[in-house]
Design a protein around this motif. Structure first.
Motif, PDB file in Angstrom:
ATOM      1  N   LEU A   9      39.192  29.685  47.875  1.00 28.41           N
ATOM      2  CA  LEU A   9      38.568  30.780  47.128  1.00 28.41           C
ATOM      3  C   LEU A   9      37.058  30.781  47.338  1.00 28.41           C
ATOM      4  O   LEU A   9      36.440  31.832  47.477  1.00 28.41           O
ATOM      5  CB  LEU A   9      38.905  30.667  45.644  1.00 28.41           C
ATOM      6  CG  LEU A   9      40.357  30.989  45.276  1.00 28.41           C
ATOM      7  CD1 LEU A   9      40.573  30.844  43.783  1.00 28.41           C
ATOM      8  CD2 LEU A   9      40.728  32.387  45.704  1.00 28.41           C
ATOM      9  N   ALA A  21      47.976  29.463  35.259  1.00 25.56           N
ATOM     10  CA  ALA A  21      46.989  30.461  34.857  1.00 25.56           C
ATOM     11  C   ALA A  21      46.689  30.360  33.368  1.00 25.56           C
ATOM     12  O   ALA A  21      45.543  30.495  32.939  1.00 25.56           O
ATOM     13  CB  ALA A  21      47.496  31.852  35.210  1.00 25.56           C
ATOM     14  N   ILE A  27      53.460  33.709  37.571  1.00 24.86           N
ATOM     15  CA  ILE A  27      52.102  33.944  37.102  1.00 24.86           C
ATOM     16  C   ILE A  27      52.189  34.079  35.596  1.00 24.86           C
ATOM     17  O   ILE A  27      52.989  34.868  35.083  1.00 24.86           O
ATOM     18  CB  ILE A  27      51.492  35.220  37.727  1.00 24.86           C
ATOM     19  CG1 ILE A  27      51.252  34.996  39.219  1.00 24.86           C
ATOM     20  CG2 ILE A  27      50.168  35.561  37.058  1.00 24.86           C
ATOM     21  CD1 ILE A  27      50.716  36.205  39.931  1.00 24.86           C
ATOM     22  N   GLN A  73      34.880  33.758  48.960  1.00 26.61           N
ATOM     23  CA  GLN A  73      33.699  34.284  48.276  1.00 26.61           C
ATOM     24  C   GLN A  73      32.490  34.274  49.210  1.00 26.61           C
ATOM     25  O   GLN A  73      31.719  35.221  49.253  1.00 26.61           O
ATOM     26  CB  GLN A  73      33.443  33.436  47.020  1.00 26.61           C
ATOM     27  CG  GLN A  73      32.308  33.896  46.147  1.00 26.61           C
ATOM     28  CD  GLN A  73      31.029  33.142  46.434  1.00 26.61           C
ATOM     29  OE1 GLN A  73      31.009  32.200  47.212  1.00 26.61           O
ATOM     30  NE2 GLN A  73      29.962  33.588  45.832  1.00 26.61           N
ATOM     31  N   ASN A  89      28.170  32.239  39.380  1.00 30.35           N
ATOM     32  CA  ASN A  89      29.471  31.818  38.839  1.00 30.35           C
ATOM     33  C   ASN A  89      29.569  30.295  38.840  1.00 30.35           C
ATOM     34  O   ASN A  89      29.405  29.656  39.878  1.00 30.35           O
ATOM     35  CB  ASN A  89      30.584  32.421  39.696  1.00 30.35           C
ATOM     36  CG  ASN A  89      31.953  32.148  39.110  1.00 30.35           C
ATOM     37  OD1 ASN A  89      32.326  30.998  38.925  1.00 30.35           O
ATOM     38  ND2 ASN A  89      32.680  33.192  38.808  1.00 30.35           N
ATOM     39  N   VAL A 116      36.882  33.183  34.444  1.00 28.38           N
ATOM     40  CA  VAL A 116      37.384  33.914  35.622  1.00 28.38           C
ATOM     41  C   VAL A 116      37.714  32.925  36.733  1.00 28.38           C
ATOM     42  O   VAL A 116      38.781  32.985  37.359  1.00 28.38           O
ATOM     43  CB  VAL A 116      36.327  34.939  36.100  1.00 28.38           C
ATOM     44  CG1 VAL A 116      36.699  35.488  37.466  1.00 28.38           C
ATOM     45  CG2 VAL A 116      36.205  36.065  35.100  1.00 28.38           C
ATOM     46  N   GLY A 117      36.811  31.955  36.958  1.00 30.90           N
ATOM     47  CA  GLY A 117      37.038  30.969  38.018  1.00 30.90           C
ATOM     48  C   GLY A 117      38.310  30.170  37.777  1.00 30.90           C
ATOM     49  O   GLY A 117      39.185  30.097  38.635  1.00 30.90           O
ATOM     50  N   THR A 123      40.836  30.824  35.794  1.00 34.24           N
ATOM     51  CA  THR A 123      42.059  31.620  35.772  1.00 34.24           C
ATOM     52  C   THR A 123      42.489  31.987  37.179  1.00 34.24           C
ATOM     53  O   THR A 123      43.678  31.924  37.502  1.00 34.24           O
ATOM     54  CB  THR A 123      41.845  32.894  34.929  1.00 34.24           C
ATOM     55  OG1 THR A 123      41.209  32.531  33.718  1.00 34.24           O
ATOM     56  CG2 THR A 123      43.161  33.560  34.621  1.00 34.24           C
ATOM     57  N   SER A 124      41.520  32.350  38.035  1.00 31.45           N
ATOM     58  CA  SER A 124      41.951  32.731  39.391  1.00 31.45           C
ATOM     59  C   SER A 124      42.506  31.517  40.139  1.00 31.45           C
ATOM     60  O   SER A 124      43.504  31.633  40.847  1.00 31.45           O
ATOM     61  CB  SER A 124      40.824  33.409  40.168  1.00 31.45           C
ATOM     62  OG  SER A 124      39.650  32.676  40.060  1.00 31.45           O
ATOM     63  N   THR A 154      43.863  23.306  35.916  1.00 30.95           N
ATOM     64  CA  THR A 154      44.208  24.647  36.378  1.00 30.95           C
ATOM     65  C   THR A 154      45.591  24.729  37.002  1.00 30.95           C
ATOM     66  O   THR A 154      45.835  25.586  37.835  1.00 30.95           O
ATOM     67  CB  THR A 154      43.181  25.138  37.406  1.00 30.95           C
ATOM     68  OG1 THR A 154      43.062  24.144  38.416  1.00 30.95           O
ATOM     69  CG2 THR A 154      41.853  25.412  36.785  1.00 30.95           C
ATOM     70  N   ILE A 191      45.972  31.055  38.736  1.00 31.80           N
ATOM     71  CA  ILE A 191      46.946  32.050  39.204  1.00 31.80           C
ATOM     72  C   ILE A 191      47.463  31.669  40.579  1.00 31.80           C
ATOM     73  O   ILE A 191      48.676  31.651  40.820  1.00 31.80           O
ATOM     74  CB  ILE A 191      46.301  33.462  39.232  1.00 31.80           C
ATOM     75  CG1 ILE A 191      46.154  33.996  37.818  1.00 31.80           C
ATOM     76  CG2 ILE A 191      47.147  34.426  40.067  1.00 31.80           C
ATOM     77  CD1 ILE A 191      45.428  35.304  37.718  1.00 31.80           C
ATOM     78  N   PHE A 192      46.554  31.315  41.493  1.00 31.51           N
ATOM     79  CA  PHE A 192      47.000  30.983  42.850  1.00 31.51           C
ATOM     80  C   PHE A 192      47.849  29.722  42.865  1.00 31.51           C
ATOM     81  O   PHE A 192      48.859  29.648  43.551  1.00 31.51           O
ATOM     82  CB  PHE A 192      45.799  30.829  43.786  1.00 31.51           C
ATOM     83  CG  PHE A 192      45.305  32.141  44.292  1.00 31.51           C
ATOM     84  CD1 PHE A 192      45.984  32.804  45.305  1.00 31.51           C
ATOM     85  CD2 PHE A 192      44.184  32.737  43.750  1.00 31.51           C
ATOM     86  CE1 PHE A 192      45.548  34.030  45.760  1.00 31.51           C
ATOM     87  CE2 PHE A 192      43.743  33.958  44.202  1.00 31.51           C
ATOM     88  CZ  PHE A 192      44.430  34.609  45.205  1.00 31.51           C
TER      89      PHE A 192
END
Lengths: 231, 337
Positions: A186, A35, A157, A190, A16, A140-141, A143-144, A32, A147-148
């Motif tokens: 994050l 989201a 959100i 992970q 990733n 994905v990275g 967006t996550s 970022t 979101i947070f």
């Protein structure tokens, strides 16, 4: 078919770009704050990545080794300009929020990194899906993270309020320091969960010492193993 | 010949000071300011102080248990961090603010960087700046509100139990903010501390008592607070001399007594972990803080600048130490170029 699946899995989970390779940190930290911005930046980068990977793979036998970097930059810059004009024409909202970070995709390390390490050495179809996988992983990275940051920093959100009125948003999370906090947390999660990735591999070496060279202090290692192999 | 001689390498002279004994002295030195804060702002201030300390010590305990590290909750450092953080909060914050602040100070600023002795930034100030940026509305509200009940206390903050000196209903702006607007501020009340502000910063005299106690006990050296305060006074005097109204001794004295300057100079900037160890470095560090504080206060948007000045200074400490490393006796001066 297997190769295609492997490339996409590799891009999203194993390598990733955000949480494992730590590439493209500039847009990751800068855009970022929500989201929606994250998904916009991720998809824009993905489109450029797929197209540039395809073309670079196609031209890999034509481009001379000595000038490959300028050649890649020209290819990537053409696609970025196309995407930028398309966004300006059809998605002005995304264009306005991403601003300067769209032209900066030209120098995004993910794109040049994939061109250098994958597309320039592999056939067209795997290169294309490498771009899809890496682009999805980046999306994905981002967006996550988005979101947070949005959830903690403004209680929403994707712009929809999810926290009750009692929640006092911690504004720092939509500002620059919040990006570092969320990215670090994050990545730590992970690592802690030992998600399958390029950095969380089990030791598979057959050497007696275990082959873990990173945490090894021996300095005679190379000579000794050389002597052993000569015996 | 039966006497066994102990042969060991240097150092040969040891002191009985420990982290715990030093932290205890700091806590004692903070008591005048703490007690005055409670006197000034009422019993709710005591509740905030308690919440900060409990949150800090508990965070340290839980983190070290979970990470299977050596427990350091007994060395009082988390206690002092909590106390300092509380003294940097307004007396009207809801109780969840000190709890989050304590967790941030200990877990993010201190433990994630390796625990005591390893943090690059003063944990209490790191947490204060985190809270200040995150919840700027709550953190700059010095108005004494009238709410009662346990639930309101936790969520909205309370000052039903008003202070004894600082009577209820006083409007919110701190004297420092008034001073910045160009209004007159009474120097005597600034010095004594009967005005709005964070819990521990208001009384210059209470902090001075604690600071002098630390200096007498040789816990801190005069270099950092001395250089800090002198350079700040120099900067403010020059600024005042070039301002519209001309030089005003009142303005300089008020700037010195108001805000977090005294608390910062004696208790925050002198933190062992985040200040330079070299003697000259301490002076450089103090001057840097004084000038930064002055610049933030006079040119910045906010009226206060001590916490940002100190955490920026904290980050430059390794560089300051590198430049000011003393030359050992007999070693040749390093040639430049």
């Amino acid at each position: 078919m297997n190769k295609i699946g492997e490339r996409i899995y590799n891009g999203i989970i194993k390598e990733n770009p955000t949480f494992v390779l730590m590439l493209g940190m500039c847009p990751t930290l800068a855009v970022t704050s929500s989201a929606f911005n994250g998904i916009g930046m991720g998809l824009t980068t993905m489109v450029v990545l797929v197209m540039s990977n395809t073309i670079i793979s196609l031209l890999r036998k034509v481009i001379p080794d000595g000038v490959r970097m300028p050649a890649y930059i020209v290819i990537v810059a053409s696609f970025v300009t196309m995407v930028q004009l398309l966004l300006q024409g059809y998605l002005p909202a995304v264009y306005d929020t991403l601003g300067i970070y769209i032209p900066l995709i030209v120098v995004n390390c993910i794109i040049l990194g994939r061109a250098e390490s994958y597309a320039s050495k592999n056939p067209i179809i795997p290169s294309m899906f490498d771009g899809v996988g890496m682009g999805l992983g980046f999306t994905v990275g981002l967006t996550s993270i988005g979101i947070f940051r949005e959830l903690i920093g403004s209680g929403c959100i994707f712009g929809i309020k999810v926290m009750g009125d009692w929640y006092e948003p911690a504004t720092i999370f939509v500002l620059a320091p919040g990006a570092f906090f969320v990215l670090a947390m994050l990545t730590a999660v992970q690592n802690k969960l030992k998600a399958p990735s390029a950095t969380n591999v089990e030791n598979e070496s057959k050497l007696a010492c275990g082959g873990n060279c990173i945490s090894c202090n021996r300095i005679d290692c190379g000579e000794k193993s050389k002597a052993e192999s000569e015996d | 010949m039966d006497k066994l001689l102990n042969v060991s390498s240097a150092p040969h002279i040891r002191d009985n000071d420990s982290v715990k004994s030093i932290m205890e002295e700091v806590a004692i030195a903070l008591m005048p300011a703490t007690l005055f804060g409670v006197y000034n702002f009422g019993l709710y201030a005591a509740l905030i102080i308690l919440a900060c300390i409990v949150s800090c010590v508990l965070s340290e305990y839980i983190y070290e248990k979970l990470m299977k590290k050596k427990l350091t909750t007994n060395d009082m450092s988390a206690f002092v961090t909590g106390l300092l953080l509380a003294l940097n909060l307004p007396a009207t914050v809801p109780l969840w603010v000190p709890i989050i602040g304590g967790m941030f100070a200990i877990i993010i600023v201190k433990q994630l960087f390796g625990g005591i002795g390893q943090n690059f930034m003063n944990p209490a100030l790191g947490a204060r700046c985190f809270l200040l940026i995150s919840f700027s509305g709550i953190m700059t509200n010095f108005t004494v509100a009238k709410t009662t009940g346990i639930k309101n206390m936790i969520w909205y903050g309370l000052s039903g139990l008003n202070g004894y000196a600082y009577v209820d209903g006083v409007s919110g702006a701190t004297p420092l903010a008034l001073l910045k607007k160009g209004e007159e501020v009474d120097i005597i009340s600034s010095f004594l501390g009967i005005h709005a502000g964070t819990i521990g910063e208001t009384s210059a005299v209470a902090i001075l008592i604690g600071g002098i106690y630390l200096l007498c006990k040789k816990i801190i050296s005069i270099r950092i607070p001395g250089a800090y305060i002198l350079s700040f006074v120099a900067y403010i005097s020059v600024y005042s001399a070039f301002s519209e109204n001309g030089f005003s001794i009142d303005y300089v004295a008020n700037n010195l007594c108001l805000g977090g300057l005294m608390l910062g100079a004696f208790f925050m900037a002198t933190d062992y972990v985040t200040s330079p160890v070299t003697p000259n470095g301490k002076i450089v560090f103090g001057i840097l803080l004084g000038v930064l504080t002055g610049v933030f206060r006079t040119l910045g948007a906010s009226s206060e600048g001590v916490s940002y000045a100190i955490i920026i200074g904290n980050m430059l400490v390794p560089l300051i130490e590198k430049v000011t490393m003393p030359r050992p006796f007999g070693v040749e001066r390093r040639k430049h170029g």
